[in-house]
Design an enzyme around this catalytic site. Structure first.
Site, mmCIF file in Angstrom:
data_model
loop_
_atom_site.group_PDB
_atom_site.id
_atom_site.type_symbol
_atom_site.label_atom_id
_atom_site.label_comp_id
_atom_site.label_asym_id
_atom_site.label_seq_id
_atom_site.Cartn_x
_atom_site.Cartn_y
_atom_site.Cartn_z
ATOM 1 N N SER A 179 -7.708 -20.697 38.987
ATOM 2 C CA SER A 179 -7.679 -20.427 40.422
ATOM 3 C C SER A 179 -8.325 -21.582 41.176
ATOM 4 O O SER A 179 -9.066 -22.377 40.598
ATOM 5 C CB SER A 179 -8.419 -19.114 40.737
ATOM 6 N N ARG A 234 -14.116 -26.023 23.847
ATOM 7 C CA ARG A 234 -13.950 -25.468 22.506
ATOM 8 C C ARG A 234 -12.811 -26.228 21.844
ATOM 9 O O ARG A 234 -11.850 -26.645 22.491
ATOM 10 C CB ARG A 234 -13.609 -23.970 22.560
ATOM 11 N N ASP A 258 -16.776 -33.314 21.261
ATOM 12 C CA ASP A 258 -17.995 -32.641 20.802
ATOM 13 C C ASP A 258 -17.657 -31.345 20.078
ATOM 14 O O ASP A 258 -18.524 -30.738 19.458
ATOM 15 C CB ASP A 258 -18.909 -32.346 22.003
ATOM 16 N N GLU A 263 -15.227 -25.769 12.757
ATOM 17 C CA GLU A 263 -16.598 -26.289 12.752
ATOM 18 C C GLU A 263 -17.415 -25.589 11.673
ATOM 19 O O GLU A 263 -17.232 -24.392 11.442
ATOM 20 C CB GLU A 263 -17.240 -26.077 14.127
ATOM 21 N N HIS A 281 -21.043 -30.933 18.193
ATOM 22 C CA HIS A 281 -21.216 -29.767 19.065
ATOM 23 C C HIS A 281 -22.668 -29.665 19.562
ATOM 24 O O HIS A 281 -23.350 -28.663 19.360
ATOM 25 C CB HIS A 281 -20.815 -28.481 18.347
#
Length: 323
Positions: A179, A234, A258, A263, A281
């Site tokens: 949005s 992500r 990252d 993972e 991460h």
């Protein structure tokens, strides 16, 4: 006697220490709870702490029939089946915006590192090639930041902080999200349009079924040969195999990552590219971020055990999207 809270994901002890001062933590050390605790022990669990990306579905919730609150350590909650939680009357909380500054800092750091080729430059000095005046094609002049078009996919708290930092580098900022927002940056009508407009695509969107592999081969093609992609969201948002192919074919100029589809990320084809910067991460891994996230976790747990609504609950709109 301290109230018991199940720790569902694996966390470093230091992260849980402040929480453990107020609650009795039932540590699973990342193992399935039913392999660590007896059914009788799990039957009394009323609240749990989890990492937002750790898969947590209805069958696991059913092993804890008194479970009333799932509290995510961090902003994300994409691993939690929100529809299953809502069906069971389980409140879901998180730490909105707690790590936004740290993640935004790393996003810009990755952009600077990959566009200015910091890793090849570092290697050039360490190898002695600079001292011996050996030519390095990787260190030819690159475009600077003034006038650079940076497209931000997702304009939540993290996206806004990224944008504010980029303006200090004299970049042009545009965005696309689910949005429009009241921000002083142009809104592009689609992710494809954003990729075509920018030379750096920043992924800061919340992960979910609707954003899985949103950045696919087509979007990377739209980004183009001079384009870079930075992901601090992500790993699921990028089709990682398509990214590897785009890097190998020089469809894009480089990437800063990252987060990854799986993972912890084992060394794979991504590590072979000199134009890719990889971090484990650590976007929200700052002292200030952890203090803020711990405060949110404690506030959510205290409110739940006091019979009050979670102060940092996942929004009802996001619950509905999950359903």
């Amino acid at each position: 006697m301290p109230l018991k809270v199940l720790v569902y994901s694996r966390f470093p002890k230091a992260m849980m220490a402040p929480i453990g001062e107020r609650f009795e933590l039932m540590e699973t050390v990342g193992q399935p709870p039913h392999e660590v605790f007896t059914p009788e022990q799990l039957s009394g669990v009323r609240a749990m702490i989890t990492a937002g990306g750790t898969p947590l579905g209805g069958p696991m919730m059913d092993r804890m029939p008194k479970l009333g609150a799932i509290v995510c350590y961090g902003t994300g909650y994409d691993g939690v089946d929100l529809a299953a939680a809502a069906q069971r009357g389980i409140a879901v909380g998180h730490s909105p915006g707690a790590n936004a500054a740290g993640v935004a800092d790393l996003a810009v750091t990755l952009m600077l590192a990959v566009t200015r080729r910091l890793l090849p430059a570092d290697g050039y000095v360490r190898s002695g090639d600079w001292a011996s005046a050996k030519a390095s094609p990787l260190l030819r002049p690159q475009a600077g930041n003034p006038g650079r078009r940076v497209g931000i996919y997702g304009m939540g708290e993290i996206g806004r902080k990224i944008a504010s930092r980029l303006k200090a580098f004299e970049c042009e900022v545009g965005y696309f999200s689910r949005s429009r927002h009241d921000v002083p940056y142009p809104y592009l009508p689609s992710l494809k349009a954003l990729a075509e407009w920018c030379s750096v695509l920043m992924i800061a969107v919340r992960a979910g079924a609707d954003t899985r592999h949103a950045v696919d081969a087509g979007i990377l093609q739209s980004l183009g040969k001079e384009g870079f992609v930075i992901n601090i969201s992500r790993g699921s948002v990028i089709d990682q195999q398509a990214l590897v192919t785009a890097l190998a074919d020089q469809t894009i100029a480089g990437a800063g990552l990252d987060v990854y589809e799986k993972e912890p990320q084992a060394p794979d084809k991504l590590t072979a590219f000199a134009n890719v910067v990889l971090t484990p991460h650590v976007g929200g891994h700052t002292l200030e971020s952890h203090l803020a996230m711990q405060d949110c976790v404690i506030a959510n747990l205290e409110a739940f055990f006091a019979g009050k609504p979670l102060p940092f609950a996942v929004r009802a709109a996001d619950q509905a999207i999950s359903a």
